[in-house]
Design an enzyme around this catalytic site. Structure first.
Site, PDB file in Angstrom:
ATOM      1  CB  THR A 212      -1.736   6.078   2.852  1.00  0.00           C
ATOM      2  OG1 THR A 212      -2.037   6.801   1.668  1.00  0.00           O
ATOM      3  CG2 THR A 212      -1.888   6.977   4.063  1.00  0.00           C
TER       4      THR A 212
ATOM      5  CG  ASP B 228      -1.391   1.408   7.116  1.00  0.00           C
ATOM      6  OD1 ASP B 228      -2.051   1.254   6.062  1.00  0.00           O
ATOM      7  OD2 ASP B 228      -1.077   2.512   7.577  1.00  0.00           O
TER       8      ASP B 228
ATOM      9  CG  ASP C 172      -1.909   1.061   1.290  1.00  0.00           C
ATOM     10  OD1 ASP C 172      -2.319   1.505   0.208  1.00  0.00           O
ATOM     11  OD2 ASP C 172      -2.287   1.488   2.386  1.00  0.00           O
TER      12      ASP C 172
END
Length: 844
Positions: free
Chosen positions: A535, A732, A533
């Protein structure tokens, strides 16, 4: 969805397997069951009521299932891994010292070779399968206090003695079970050496011309001395080996002690019969004195050397879980409670959620929580592996076991007991250390047939030597048959994998890499593709609003609306907008009909008007058109790597908000290193193409995909897996959980959500790509270490058994005595453990 349940009625690994199999037969359900704690983690496509699970379990046996709750889970974990010290009322109730000095494992022991999977035992002893000493599971213990003058007074809290009024002092931890085992073996070792040495001297003196000992007594009397001296060695110091050998034969779980028991028993019984009934033996067994060659020295020396091996193993075992012990040392025993303006020292186990705690300079932080007043720099190296202290201020989170710097602050307790990160790390390391790596299946298959094969080879050795060997052929046959039994070491095979896994998992924990099980540790070395990912993984995950652009120049009006809209969202970008609004003193309005559309944005109604904030997909979905002029301004911002969200009111796009999220300093270096190791790195983000390309160009990524919805990541992983790729996924957020679960190795950033961490196989406490590099390096080192151990164990047994059988005698005249065979066998297991311990010095 994933839920956790408590299972009652399981007593062994067979029960666990049956329960897991039964639950997995329910349609749309994937269940993983553990024995200690007795829980089932069930992932289901749609909600399945507990009654359904209870119904199917009733057909499998007397098992019950109930939904877990935080309180029950805490109790279950405590029962499984922590000491159960009954809470005393300030010491007024007497407690026997055996309850006070309970070991931290609360009677939970496991086999270091994991012969029965993750099964644990309630008391110390030896494994019913392989016969090795059970080792205790390490866990956090409660500190108790006693009176120096009245030791019968025991309290869970500091205070004064109700009898004499003296201050209570902490009870010193009793000897650990591992140390007790070592001390017991050391005592037996001293006894064995004391009586074996004279036997060895008497036996070897026969090789001296005109043996001076025969001037003192006849050979028959010296034989009696050997018999008497061998009794304490065999029937005290080495008796446990015969008990284990007997159990292994009765249960048909043949192991190393089967071979030791048979070999030494044959030598001892032959010597007894030779002493009392010498005439029944053929002349080949007799010496020139007319007496039978006795082998008391072989039996006693073998037992003594095996004891030496067990002693060295016990010492080495204590070092393999050194990482857990170091983590346990981090756990503080007391804290300063701030109550009604006063400070009060309390036990760590009496802290409740919501308590205010004062942390003074140099003290360990007692539980997880947030700073409510004050600031300091905190050394988190013991948790994250990063040596530089981290500055913390009011509102920042702090972790149990980390060390405060030079300033004092007050914090609020948010996670206590088994919920703290330190407790969870210790539990995870314990669980992973006991799990079995797939590579261990090879050793298991070989071990299954190993001992029977060695026994058959031993019997064949005797008969071949008796038929074709030189005189005295029967003596050669007996000695070589015993040597074959003694030299074979199935334990070296059995220990090859679990010892490396235990040390490796502990090393990972010390460097902020939390590994859920041994399978993840093994597979991490095989990954071909890393999907990450953006961010919070590649970037800091701390977005901030750089600017708001309004077509009509009314930025304050747009800010008030989008800050109000985002106050109900937990997304990092939403929080950035809210924080920016607060900093600009925007008053937040009530929102009606708030809704989040995954991968697109949010919308709701404010003062009767429909407000939307999100990407181009959301604007298209609600029918809000974007002007060419605005599109050009947005593209310019995106090309600089900024994230853009359009703002629309009543389906009219009035402007946009530009949000920046800095790329982590070590992301570029980590990506470069992963690519150098042959890993294809693919960035998949919900952000727009221009922003994603700017980040990908900065990191020199060859592949990225923008405008991704959560299901896009899942589908990409499935396609790669269909091509035979081993895929790791790093994320996350809650939206990453499905992809983390689908991937071969899910890697969660410790800075992310609990759902992401729960779905992952590896958690990085610090939460950056450099941790993935460390995890891969650790996996490579552990797998190399395991292969070295297995190679040594296989080669040792492949060469040792034929040499002991006498295969070199016709060519080189070399024979291996049973005593040298015992030395080799003892050192083989120890060498495997020592090789595993080299991982402790690994630089990640």
């Amino acid at each position: 969805m994933t839920h956790q349940y408590i299972i009652s009625g399981m007593s062994c690994n067979g029960c666990r397997t049956k329960v897991e199999k039964t639950l997995n037969e329910v349609e749309g359900v994937q269940a993983e069951v553990t024995l200690n704690p007795p829980t089932a983690t069930i992932t289901m496509e749609k909600h399945v009521p507990s009654e359904k699970f209870q119904e199917v379990l009733a057909t499998a046996g007397n098992y019950t299932i109930e939904m877990d709750s935080p309180k029950k889970h805490s109790e279950t974990v405590v029962k499984s891994c922590c000491s159960s010290h009954k809470k005393e009322d300030h010491g007024h109730h007497k407690t026997e010292s055996k309850n006070v000095h309970q070991h931290s494992s609360n009677g939970f022991y496991y086999c270091p070779m994991h012969c029965e999977g993750d099964k644990t035992y309630n008391k110390p002893g030896d494994c019913p399968v392989c016969g090795m000493d059970l080792v205790p599971q390490i866990a956090i213990t409660a500190t108790q206090f006693t009176c120096p003058m009245h030791p019968e007074i025991v309290s869970n809290e500091q205070g004064d003695c109700p009898i004499c009024g003296m201050d209570l002092v902490p009870i010193q931890a009793s000897e650990s079970e591992e140390n007790k085992t070592y001390i017991d073996l050391l005592k037996k070792m001293k006894i064995a050496i004391l009586f074996t040495l004279p036997i060895f001297i008497i036996s070897m003196s026969e090789m001296i011309p005109n043996n001076p000992l025969y001037n003192i007594m006849s050979i028959e009397k010296w034989n009696w001395v050997q018999l008497l001296f061998s009794i304490p060695v065999l029937f005290y110091a080495g008796w446990m080996f015969f008990v284990r050998a007997y159990k292994s034969i009765v249960t048909r779980n043949l192991n190393m002690f089967t071979l030791i028991g048979i070999g030494t028993s044959v030598a001892f019984l032959f010597s007894i019969v030779g002493m009392f009934f010498p005439d029944i033996f053929p002349s080949e067994f007799k010496s020139h004195h007319g007496t039978i060659h006795l082998y008391f020295e072989a039996a006693t020396v073998i037992i003594t050397l095996v004891l030496l091996g067990q002693l060295l193993e016990a010492k080495a075992h204590g070092q393999t879980n050194g990482a857990i012990k170091e983590l346990l040392k981090l756990a503080p025993t007391e804290a300063t409670l701030v109550e009604n303006g006063n400070d009060k020292i309390i036990s760590i186990h009496n802290i409740k959620k919501g308590d205010l705690l004062r942390v003074k300079p140099g003290e360990k932080i007692p539980v997880d929580g947030k700073i409510t007043s004050g600031e300091s720099s905190i050394d988190e190296s013991m948790i994250t592996g990063e040596p530089i202290p981290v500055d913390k201020k009011t509102g920042d989170s702090v972790i149990s076991g980390t060390i405060n710097g030079t300033k004092s602050f007050v914090m609020i307790a948010e996670k206590v007991g088994s919920e703290t990160m330190l407790s969870q790390i210790i539990q995870m390391v314990n669980d992973a250390s006991r799990s079995r790596a797939p590579i261990q299946k090879l050793a298991d298959r070989v071990s299954k047939y190993f001992v029977p094969t060695v026994v058959i080879i031993s019997i064949l050795t005797f008969f071949l030597w008796a038929k074709f060997g030189p005189e005295p052929a029967y003596v050669y046959g007996l000695i070589n048959a015993i040597a074959v039994l003694i030299i074979a070491c199935p334990c070296a095979l059995g220990l090859a994998t679990p010892m490396s896994v235990m040390v490796g998992v502990g090393k990972g924990a010390q460097n902020g890499i939390l590994i859920k099980n041994a399978e993840a540790l093994e597979n991490m070395n095989k990954i071909d593709v890393l999907i990450t990912d953006k961010t919070g993984t590649i970037t800091e995950g701390k977005p901030s609003v750089e600017k708001i652009y309004a077509i009509n120049n009314n930025e304050d009006f747009l800010l008030q609306n989008i800050a109000s809209l985002n106050q109900h969202s937990e997304h990092p970008l939403a929080q950035a907008v809210v924080n920016f609004g607060k900093a600009k003193n925007s008053s937040l309005k009530d929102v009606q009909g708030f809704e989040t559309i995954a991968g697109k944005g949010v919308f709701g109604t404010i003062e009767g008007k429909k407000v939307a904030l999100g990407n181009k997909k959301l604007m298209d979905e609600i029918g809000a058109s974007v002007s060419n002029d605005l599109e050009q301004k947005v593209t310019a911002e995106q090309n600089l790597g900024k994230t853009i969200s359009y703002i629309s009111i009543e389906k009219e796009v009035l402007g946009f908000v530009a949000i920046t999220d800095a790329i982590k300093e070590n992301s570029a270096k980590a990506v470069k290193e992963l690519i150098a190791q042959g890993v294809e790195v693919i960035m998949m983000t919900g952000d727009n193409h221009n922003t994603a390309k700017a980040v990908a160009d900065h990191l020199h990524l060859s592949s990225f995909k923008a405008d991704c919805l959560p299901e896009d990541k899942l589908k990409k992983i499935e396609r790669l897996q269909a091509q035979g790729k081993i895929v790791a996924m790093a994320g996350d957020g809650i939206n990453d959980a499905p992809a983390l679960a689908q991937s071969n190795i899910g890697i969660a950033m410790g800075t992310g959500t609990d759902v992401a961490i729960e779905s992952a196989k590896i958690t990085l406490v610090k939460g950056d790509l450099n941790g993935i590099v460390k995890a891969k390096n650790l996996s490579h080192a552990v797998m190399s270490n395991i292969k070295q151990n297995l190679f040594f164990a296989f080669i040792y047994n492949t060469l040792g058994v034929p040499i002991a059988a006498g295969i070199l005698y016709p060519f080189l005249g070399i024979l291996l005595s049973p005593m040298l065979a015992a030395v080799a066998m003892s050192l083989s297991s120890v060498s495997v453990i020592i090789n595993a311990l080299r991982l402790r010095n690994l630089k990640l």
